[in-house]
Design a protein around this motif. Structure first.
Motif, PDB file in Angstrom:
ATOM      1  N   PRO A   1      11.498  46.566  47.207  1.00  0.00           N
ATOM      2  CA  PRO A   1      10.856  47.718  47.854  1.00  0.00           C
ATOM      3  C   PRO A   1       9.983  48.473  46.858  1.00  0.00           C
ATOM      4  O   PRO A   1      10.312  48.563  45.675  1.00  0.00           O
ATOM      5  N   THR A   2       8.880  48.991  47.336  1.00  0.00           N
ATOM      6  CA  THR A   2       7.996  49.767  46.465  1.00  0.00           C
ATOM      7  C   THR A   2       8.644  51.088  46.060  1.00  0.00           C
ATOM      8  O   THR A   2       9.525  51.594  46.766  1.00  0.00           O
ATOM      9  N   VAL A   3       8.204  51.610  44.919  1.00  0.00           N
ATOM     10  CA  VAL A   3       8.637  52.954  44.528  1.00  0.00           C
ATOM     11  C   VAL A   3       7.431  53.897  44.422  1.00  0.00           C
ATOM     12  O   VAL A   3       7.515  54.950  43.808  1.00  0.00           O
ATOM     13  N   VAL A   4       6.330  53.500  45.062  1.00  0.00           N
ATOM     14  CA  VAL A   4       5.141  54.359  45.059  1.00  0.00           C
ATOM     15  C   VAL A   4       5.444  55.704  45.711  1.00  0.00           C
ATOM     16  O   VAL A   4       4.888  56.739  45.319  1.00  0.00           O
ATOM     17  N   ASP A   5       6.334  55.702  46.698  1.00  0.00           N
ATOM     18  CA  ASP A   5       6.682  56.954  47.362  1.00  0.00           C
ATOM     19  C   ASP A   5       7.542  57.853  46.482  1.00  0.00           C
ATOM     20  O   ASP A   5       7.698  59.047  46.771  1.00  0.00           O
ATOM     21  N   LEU A   6       8.078  57.289  45.384  1.00  0.00           N
ATOM     22  CA  LEU A   6       8.877  58.084  44.449  1.00  0.00           C
ATOM     23  C   LEU A   6       8.054  58.529  43.241  1.00  0.00           C
ATOM     24  O   LEU A   6       8.198  59.651  42.765  1.00  0.00           O
ATOM     25  N   TRP A   7       7.230  57.616  42.704  1.00  0.00           N
ATOM     26  CA  TRP A   7       6.346  57.909  41.581  1.00  0.00           C
ATOM     27  C   TRP A   7       4.988  57.282  41.892  1.00  0.00           C
ATOM     28  O   TRP A   7       4.868  56.050  42.020  1.00  0.00           O
ATOM     29  N   LEU A   8       3.941  58.085  41.985  1.00  0.00           N
ATOM     30  CA  LEU A   8       2.614  57.572  42.308  1.00  0.00           C
ATOM     31  C   LEU A   8       2.089  56.611  41.244  1.00  0.00           C
ATOM     32  O   LEU A   8       1.246  55.757  41.526  1.00  0.00           O
TER      33      LEU A   8
ATOM     34  N   ASP B   1       0.133  40.562  41.112  1.00  0.00           N
ATOM     35  CA  ASP B   1      -0.956  39.655  40.741  1.00  0.00           C
ATOM     36  C   ASP B   1      -0.498  38.630  39.712  1.00  0.00           C
ATOM     37  O   ASP B   1      -0.755  37.422  39.851  1.00  0.00           O
ATOM     38  N   MET B   2       0.205  39.061  38.674  1.00  0.00           N
ATOM     39  CA  MET B   2       0.567  38.182  37.565  1.00  0.00           C
ATOM     40  C   MET B   2       1.789  37.308  37.842  1.00  0.00           C
ATOM     41  O   MET B   2       1.905  36.197  37.313  1.00  0.00           O
ATOM     42  N   PHE B   3       2.723  37.797  38.685  1.00  0.00           N
ATOM     43  CA  PHE B   3       3.985  37.073  38.902  1.00  0.00           C
ATOM     44  C   PHE B   3       4.244  36.673  40.358  1.00  0.00           C
ATOM     45  O   PHE B   3       5.148  35.886  40.619  1.00  0.00           O
ATOM     46  N   GLY B   4       3.503  37.250  41.291  1.00  0.00           N
ATOM     47  CA  GLY B   4       3.729  36.924  42.693  1.00  0.00           C
ATOM     48  C   GLY B   4       4.930  37.622  43.295  1.00  0.00           C
ATOM     49  O   GLY B   4       5.429  37.203  44.349  1.00  0.00           O
ATOM     50  N   ILE B   5       5.409  38.677  42.677  1.00  0.00           N
ATOM     51  CA  ILE B   5       6.515  39.457  43.229  1.00  0.00           C
ATOM     52  C   ILE B   5       5.930  40.519  44.159  1.00  0.00           C
ATOM     53  O   ILE B   5       5.078  41.313  43.753  1.00  0.00           O
ATOM     54  N   ARG B   6       6.368  40.513  45.392  1.00  0.00           N
ATOM     55  CA  ARG B   6       5.820  41.420  46.391  1.00  0.00           C
ATOM     56  C   ARG B   6       6.620  42.722  46.451  1.00  0.00           C
ATOM     57  O   ARG B   6       7.847  42.702  46.283  1.00  0.00           O
ATOM     58  N   PHE B   7       5.923  43.796  46.724  1.00  0.00           N
ATOM     59  CA  PHE B   7       6.552  45.118  46.797  1.00  0.00           C
ATOM     60  C   PHE B   7       6.396  45.644  48.223  1.00  0.00           C
ATOM     61  O   PHE B   7       5.326  46.116  48.611  1.00  0.00           O
ATOM     62  N   GLU B   8       7.481  45.530  48.951  1.00  0.00           N
ATOM     63  CA  GLU B   8       7.488  45.883  50.363  1.00  0.00           C
ATOM     64  C   GLU B   8       7.247  47.371  50.547  1.00  0.00           C
ATOM     65  O   GLU B   8       7.899  48.205  49.919  1.00  0.00           O
ATOM     66  N   GLY B   9       6.281  47.694  51.405  1.00  0.00           N
ATOM     67  CA  GLY B   9       5.975  49.089  51.663  1.00  0.00           C
ATOM     68  C   GLY B   9       4.870  49.651  50.787  1.00  0.00           C
ATOM     69  O   GLY B   9       4.488  50.819  50.948  1.00  0.00           O
TER      70      GLY B   9
ATOM     71  N   LEU C   1      20.407  47.075  37.857  1.00  0.00           N
ATOM     72  CA  LEU C   1      20.772  47.455  39.218  1.00  0.00           C
ATOM     73  C   LEU C   1      20.812  46.236  40.132  1.00  0.00           C
ATOM     74  O   LEU C   1      19.943  45.362  40.043  1.00  0.00           O
ATOM     75  N   PRO C   2      21.779  46.162  41.040  1.00  0.00           N
ATOM     76  CA  PRO C   2      21.747  45.132  42.086  1.00  0.00           C
ATOM     77  C   PRO C   2      20.541  45.363  42.990  1.00  0.00           C
ATOM     78  O   PRO C   2      20.184  46.522  43.274  1.00  0.00           O
ATOM     79  N   ARG C   3      19.916  44.284  43.450  1.00  0.00           N
ATOM     80  CA  ARG C   3      18.701  44.441  44.258  1.00  0.00           C
ATOM     81  C   ARG C   3      18.981  45.238  45.534  1.00  0.00           C
ATOM     82  O   ARG C   3      18.134  46.041  45.955  1.00  0.00           O
ATOM     83  N   GLU C   4      20.158  45.042  46.145  1.00  0.00           N
ATOM     84  CA  GLU C   4      20.449  45.729  47.399  1.00  0.00           C
ATOM     85  C   GLU C   4      20.655  47.235  47.212  1.00  0.00           C
ATOM     86  O   GLU C   4      20.564  48.001  48.175  1.00  0.00           O
ATOM     87  N   GLU C   5      20.902  47.675  45.993  1.00  0.00           N
ATOM     88  CA  GLU C   5      21.083  49.105  45.727  1.00  0.00           C
ATOM     89  C   GLU C   5      19.864  49.727  45.052  1.00  0.00           C
ATOM     90  O   GLU C   5      19.843  50.937  44.795  1.00  0.00           O
ATOM     91  N   PHE C   6      18.870  48.920  44.783  1.00  0.00           N
ATOM     92  CA  PHE C   6      17.758  49.326  43.923  1.00  0.00           C
ATOM     93  C   PHE C   6      17.048  50.592  44.401  1.00  0.00           C
ATOM     94  O   PHE C   6      16.946  51.578  43.666  1.00  0.00           O
ATOM     95  N   LYS C   7      16.550  50.592  45.635  1.00  0.00           N
ATOM     96  CA  LYS C   7      15.713  51.710  46.086  1.00  0.00           C
ATOM     97  C   LYS C   7      16.491  53.018  46.136  1.00  0.00           C
ATOM     98  O   LYS C   7      16.011  54.071  45.676  1.00  0.00           O
ATOM     99  N   ALA C   8      17.689  52.961  46.659  1.00  0.00           N
ATOM    100  CA  ALA C   8      18.485  54.185  46.760  1.00  0.00           C
ATOM    101  C   ALA C   8      18.793  54.758  45.377  1.00  0.00           C
ATOM    102  O   ALA C   8      18.736  55.984  45.170  1.00  0.00           O
ATOM    103  N   GLN C   9      19.075  53.887  44.412  1.00  0.00           N
ATOM    104  CA  GLN C   9      19.406  54.371  43.076  1.00  0.00           C
ATOM    105  C   GLN C   9      18.173  54.880  42.336  1.00  0.00           C
ATOM    106  O   GLN C   9      18.259  55.844  41.574  1.00  0.00           O
ATOM    107  N   MET C  10      17.026  54.247  42.570  1.00  0.00           N
ATOM    108  CA  MET C  10      15.797  54.743  41.945  1.00  0.00           C
ATOM    109  C   MET C  10      15.473  56.144  42.465  1.00  0.00           C
ATOM    110  O   MET C  10      15.030  57.016  41.712  1.00  0.00           O
ATOM    111  N   ARG C  11      15.713  56.361  43.735  1.00  0.00           N
ATOM    112  CA  ARG C  11      15.517  57.698  44.296  1.00  0.00           C
ATOM    113  C   ARG C  11      16.490  58.689  43.652  1.00  0.00           C
ATOM    114  O   ARG C  11      16.125  59.823  43.315  1.00  0.00           O
ATOM    115  N   ALA C  12      17.727  58.242  43.424  1.00  0.00           N
ATOM    116  CA  ALA C  12      18.727  59.099  42.787  1.00  0.00           C
ATOM    117  C   ALA C  12      18.325  59.422  41.347  1.00  0.00           C
ATOM    118  O   ALA C  12      18.513  60.561  40.888  1.00  0.00           O
TER     119      ALA C  12
END
Length: 207
Positions: free
Chosen positions: A102-109, A120-128, A29-40
């Motif tokens: 963007p985080t997907v915690v709101d989609l899957w706990l 922690d391991m890679f330094g990739i931040r999850f916004e939200g 997935l392209p990063r700019e489409e990631f959150k919307a598509q994960m929700r889909a």
């Protein structure tokens, strides 16, 4: 049509890259489409997020679009919310200069601790993310241990029979720069081919 077949049809229509290997399917997935598509995907019936893993391609032999990627394993659990057993991996590339998704915690706990581990391991931040902090390493540890440029320890490991693992040679072996990963005190390490040849010679002599 299965949930996975529906995603592949969607990927074809949208021009997303897909990969198939060893019976598994990846959708990039392209990063700019990631959150919307994960929700889909969740709404389509992928009701379980089984895993989230980070990858650092810094020393990868083949060029990649970005240094990092995050891979999400999505499952449509049968018997739960209309799941049909479909399973796939979603890959999204993340740039080194802006390692944020963007985080997907709101989609899957289940994403809660999994995203914290990648952070922690890679330094990739999850916004939200509701509680984005370290989960495996001490708070005072600098850096991210699974990044390819993270410094490794320098303590040689010695075994009873005299064989030892030298840190520099071990790293070279892991990166493919050198086939030798261990040595023998007082002599050169013998490779597997040498040992195999000796075994074959002994077998001939015993006949």
């Amino acid at each position: 049509m299965t949930r996975l077949e529906g995603v592949l049809k969607m990927a074809l229509a949208k021009g997303w890259k897909t990969e198939k290997q060893h019976g598994n399917t990846w959708v990039v997935l392209p990063r700019e489409e990631f959150k919307a598509q994960m929700r889909a995907f969740r709404d389509l019936g992928f009701n379980y997020l089984a895993d989230v893993v980070g990858i650092d391609y810094l020393t990868y032999p083949e060029p990649k679009p970005e240094r990092f990627s995050v891979v999400y394993e999505l499952v449509s659990l049968p018997g739960y919310r209309g799941g049909d057993g479909s399973r796939m991996f979603v890959r999204v590339y993340v740039p080194e200069k802006d390692p944020v998704l963007p985080t997907v915690v709101d989609l899957w706990l289940s994403a809660d601790y999994l995203e914290r581990e990648v952070y922690d391991m890679f330094g990739i931040r999850f916004e939200g993310h509701p509680d984005l902090r370290k989960i495996l390493t001490p708070e005072d540890l600098e850096g991210h241990p699974l990044r390819k440029d993270y410094p490794l320890g320098e303590t040689p490991t010695l075994f009873k029979e005299g064989r030892f693992i030298d840190p520099a040679a071990f790293r070279a072996g892991l990166t493919g720069q050198d086939s030798g990963m261990t040595g023998w005190r007082g002599g050169t390490r013998r490779g597997y081919q040498d040992v195999y040849a000796e075994i074959q010679q002994v077998k001939k002599e015993d006949r």
